[in-house]
Design a protein around this motif. Sequence first.
Motif, PDB file in Angstrom:
ATOM      1  N   VAL A 110      14.489 -52.786  -3.596  1.00  0.00           N
ATOM      2  CA  VAL A 110      13.257 -52.848  -4.387  1.00  0.00           C
ATOM      3  C   VAL A 110      12.742 -51.456  -4.771  1.00  0.00           C
ATOM      4  N   VAL A 111      12.353 -50.660  -3.805  1.00  0.00           N
ATOM      5  CA  VAL A 111      11.754 -49.368  -4.122  1.00  0.00           C
ATOM      6  C   VAL A 111      12.176 -48.340  -3.078  1.00  0.00           C
ATOM      7  N   GLU A 112      12.354 -47.102  -3.537  1.00  0.00           N
ATOM      8  CA  GLU A 112      12.782 -46.034  -2.635  1.00  0.00           C
ATOM      9  C   GLU A 112      12.056 -44.746  -3.001  1.00  0.00           C
ATOM     10  N   SER A 113      11.847 -43.917  -2.002  1.00  0.00           N
ATOM     11  CA  SER A 113      11.207 -42.625  -2.231  1.00  0.00           C
ATOM     12  C   SER A 113      12.248 -41.603  -2.662  1.00  0.00           C
ATOM     13  N   TYR A 114      11.824 -40.681  -3.511  1.00  0.00           N
ATOM     14  CA  TYR A 114      12.725 -39.637  -4.009  1.00  0.00           C
ATOM     15  C   TYR A 114      11.933 -38.347  -4.153  1.00  0.00           C
ATOM     16  N   ARG A 115      12.560 -37.231  -3.788  1.00  0.00           N
ATOM     17  CA  ARG A 115      11.908 -35.920  -3.919  1.00  0.00           C
ATOM     18  C   ARG A 115      12.572 -35.123  -5.030  1.00  0.00           C
ATOM     19  N   VAL A 125      16.905 -42.417 -12.172  1.00  0.00           N
ATOM     20  CA  VAL A 125      17.580 -41.804 -11.037  1.00  0.00           C
ATOM     21  C   VAL A 125      18.969 -42.413 -10.960  1.00  0.00           C
ATOM     22  N   PHE A 126      19.970 -41.573 -10.705  1.00  0.00           N
ATOM     23  CA  PHE A 126      21.353 -42.050 -10.713  1.00  0.00           C
ATOM     24  C   PHE A 126      22.210 -41.206  -9.774  1.00  0.00           C
ATOM     25  N   LYS A 127      23.356 -41.759  -9.428  1.00  0.00           N
ATOM     26  CA  LYS A 127      24.340 -41.024  -8.656  1.00  0.00           C
ATOM     27  C   LYS A 127      25.018 -40.011  -9.575  1.00  0.00           C
ATOM     28  N   PHE A 128      25.040 -38.752  -9.139  1.00  0.00           N
ATOM     29  CA  PHE A 128      25.674 -37.711  -9.941  1.00  0.00           C
ATOM     30  C   PHE A 128      27.166 -38.011 -10.066  1.00  0.00           C
ATOM     31  N   PRO A 129      27.673 -38.217 -11.272  1.00  0.00           N
ATOM     32  CA  PRO A 129      29.074 -38.642 -11.444  1.00  0.00           C
ATOM     33  C   PRO A 129      30.107 -37.705 -10.812  1.00  0.00           C
ATOM     34  N   LYS A 130      29.781 -36.428 -10.685  1.00  0.00           N
ATOM     35  CA  LYS A 130      30.730 -35.477 -10.114  1.00  0.00           C
ATOM     36  C   LYS A 130      30.635 -35.379  -8.592  1.00  0.00           C
ATOM     37  N   ASP A 131      29.591 -35.936  -8.009  1.00  0.00           N
ATOM     38  CA  ASP A 131      29.414 -35.979  -6.561  1.00  0.00           C
ATOM     39  C   ASP A 131      28.424 -37.087  -6.253  1.00  0.00           C
ATOM     40  N   ARG A 132      28.933 -38.284  -6.004  1.00  0.00           N
ATOM     41  CA  ARG A 132      28.063 -39.450  -5.878  1.00  0.00           C
ATOM     42  C   ARG A 132      27.272 -39.494  -4.578  1.00  0.00           C
ATOM     43  N   SER A 133      27.410 -38.475  -3.757  1.00  0.00           N
ATOM     44  CA  SER A 133      26.529 -38.373  -2.595  1.00  0.00           C
ATOM     45  C   SER A 133      25.167 -37.812  -2.983  1.00  0.00           C
ATOM     46  N   LEU A 134      25.054 -37.315  -4.222  1.00  0.00           N
ATOM     47  CA  LEU A 134      23.818 -36.713  -4.712  1.00  0.00           C
ATOM     48  C   LEU A 134      23.132 -37.641  -5.705  1.00  0.00           C
ATOM     49  N   ASN A 135      21.802 -37.695  -5.637  1.00  0.00           N
ATOM     50  CA  ASN A 135      21.001 -38.401  -6.637  1.00  0.00           C
ATOM     51  C   ASN A 135      20.423 -37.390  -7.622  1.00  0.00           C
ATOM     52  N   TYR A 136      20.492 -37.699  -8.906  1.00  0.00           N
ATOM     53  CA  TYR A 136      19.907 -36.870  -9.955  1.00  0.00           C
ATOM     54  C   TYR A 136      18.822 -37.671 -10.659  1.00  0.00           C
ATOM     55  N   VAL A 161      20.617 -45.887 -10.256  1.00  0.00           N
ATOM     56  CA  VAL A 161      19.890 -46.204  -9.024  1.00  0.00           C
ATOM     57  C   VAL A 161      18.587 -46.924  -9.349  1.00  0.00           C
ATOM     58  N   GLY A 162      17.824 -46.402 -10.312  1.00  0.00           N
ATOM     59  CA  GLY A 162      16.572 -47.054 -10.669  1.00  0.00           C
ATOM     60  C   GLY A 162      15.749 -46.221 -11.627  1.00  0.00           C
ATOM     61  N   GLN A 163      14.552 -46.677 -11.876  1.00  0.00           N
ATOM     62  CA  GLN A 163      13.633 -46.028 -12.810  1.00  0.00           C
ATOM     63  C   GLN A 163      12.474 -45.395 -12.043  1.00  0.00           C
ATOM     64  N   ALA A 164      12.145 -44.154 -12.402  1.00  0.00           N
ATOM     65  CA  ALA A 164      11.033 -43.457 -11.758  1.00  0.00           C
ATOM     66  C   ALA A 164       9.714 -44.140 -12.101  1.00  0.00           C
ATOM     67  N   LEU A 165       8.850 -44.309 -11.087  1.00  0.00           N
ATOM     68  CA  LEU A 165       7.602 -45.046 -11.278  1.00  0.00           C
ATOM     69  C   LEU A 165       6.359 -44.160 -11.241  1.00  0.00           C
ATOM     70  N   VAL A 166       6.099 -43.570 -10.075  1.00  0.00           N
ATOM     71  CA  VAL A 166       4.825 -42.893  -9.863  1.00  0.00           C
ATOM     72  C   VAL A 166       5.002 -41.770  -8.844  1.00  0.00           C
ATOM     73  N   VAL A 167       4.279 -40.679  -9.050  1.00  0.00           N
ATOM     74  CA  VAL A 167       4.241 -39.589  -8.082  1.00  0.00           C
ATOM     75  C   VAL A 167       3.226 -39.958  -6.995  1.00  0.00           C
ATOM     76  N   TYR A 168       3.627 -39.882  -5.722  1.00  0.00           N
ATOM     77  CA  TYR A 168       2.681 -40.201  -4.658  1.00  0.00           C
ATOM     78  C   TYR A 168       2.306 -38.977  -3.812  1.00  0.00           C
ATOM     79  N   TRP A 169       3.037 -37.856  -3.986  1.00  0.00           N
ATOM     80  CA  TRP A 169       2.708 -36.644  -3.244  1.00  0.00           C
ATOM     81  C   TRP A 169       3.338 -35.464  -3.947  1.00  0.00           C
ATOM     82  N   SER A 170       2.748 -34.281  -3.797  1.00  0.00           N
ATOM     83  CA  SER A 170       3.310 -33.094  -4.432  1.00  0.00           C
ATOM     84  C   SER A 170       2.780 -31.835  -3.766  1.00  0.00           C
ATOM     85  N   TRP A 171       3.712 -30.928  -3.451  1.00  0.00           N
ATOM     86  CA  TRP A 171       3.331 -29.606  -2.964  1.00  0.00           C
ATOM     87  C   TRP A 171       4.459 -28.628  -3.214  1.00  0.00           C
ATOM     88  N   ASP A 172       4.207 -27.355  -2.910  1.00  0.00           N
ATOM     89  CA  ASP A 172       5.173 -26.299  -3.184  1.00  0.00           C
ATOM     90  C   ASP A 172       6.388 -26.454  -2.266  1.00  0.00           C
TER      91      ASP A 172
END
Length: 276
Positions: A34-39, A86-97, A239-250
């Motif tokens: 359903v939903v996942e967090s992403y940084r 958000v998707f699996k990077f085709p050249k290294d699918r261990s990474l999300n882009y 992987v999915g579609q970006a929805l909303v920012v819930y936190w942000s810092w440097d």
Amino acid sequence: MNTQKGKPEKKHSREWFEALVIAAIFATVLRVFVVESYRIPTGSMENTLLAGDFLFVNKYVYGPKVPFTDIRLPGVDKVERGDIIVFKFPKDRSLNYIKRCVAISGDTLEIHDQQLSINRKPVPLPEHGQFIGVKAPAGEGDYMIFPQSSTFNKDNYGPIRIPRKGDVVQLTAATYPLYSSLVADEGHDVSLQGREVFVDGSPAQKYTVQDNYYFAMGDNRDNSLDSRFWGFLSEKDLVGQALVVYWSWDPDLSLLTDPIGKVSSIRWTRPGLLIH
């Protein structure tokens, strides 16, 4: 007496344990389907998204994948031009882009003097999109750009058609750089021997595309490792579609070594920001 008192305590502990297990299963199902967090790790989507943004990704909308398989469950919508995905990077699918989908299957994409056009119609730069580098002149090829050996660069690209499931593409020495990785990703052994293309050990002049593909670009056009550099994005890697920012810092400050600076860097205007 002690035995009688112990029974309710054991029952109470078991109920708590069962509740924790159920909660863990529910959280896992929610995260997987359903939903996942992403940084956001880099500045490729600035200023739409900033490095250090934390956001929720809707995995249900395009159809979540069953873990450890290529099975994708039915979704409620299709990828549209302009979606931030958000998707699996085709050249290294261990990474999300994370990038913006600028072209879908069957589209013809072209960039001329930094102006993106889809199906010969100019597409405006996203609201917070930007160019920060030196403009590359037309005809000056970049060896890092897909496909290799072309005259394309980051600011002058195409025209190029985004493959669609069922398309029959020509396999020649000239088109090999364009389609070889696609054919390989679809499970085939592909090679160029002299001027002839071989697929699974046999000469091949044509190939029928098995999946739908997309073209993704960062809003920070001069600082984005996107489809201009690595090619088409397969539907299976979504992987999915970006929805909303819930936190942000440097992201460059450490909470351990500089807790005051880290807390002071919280961007209070970003939590709750809808992504579009």
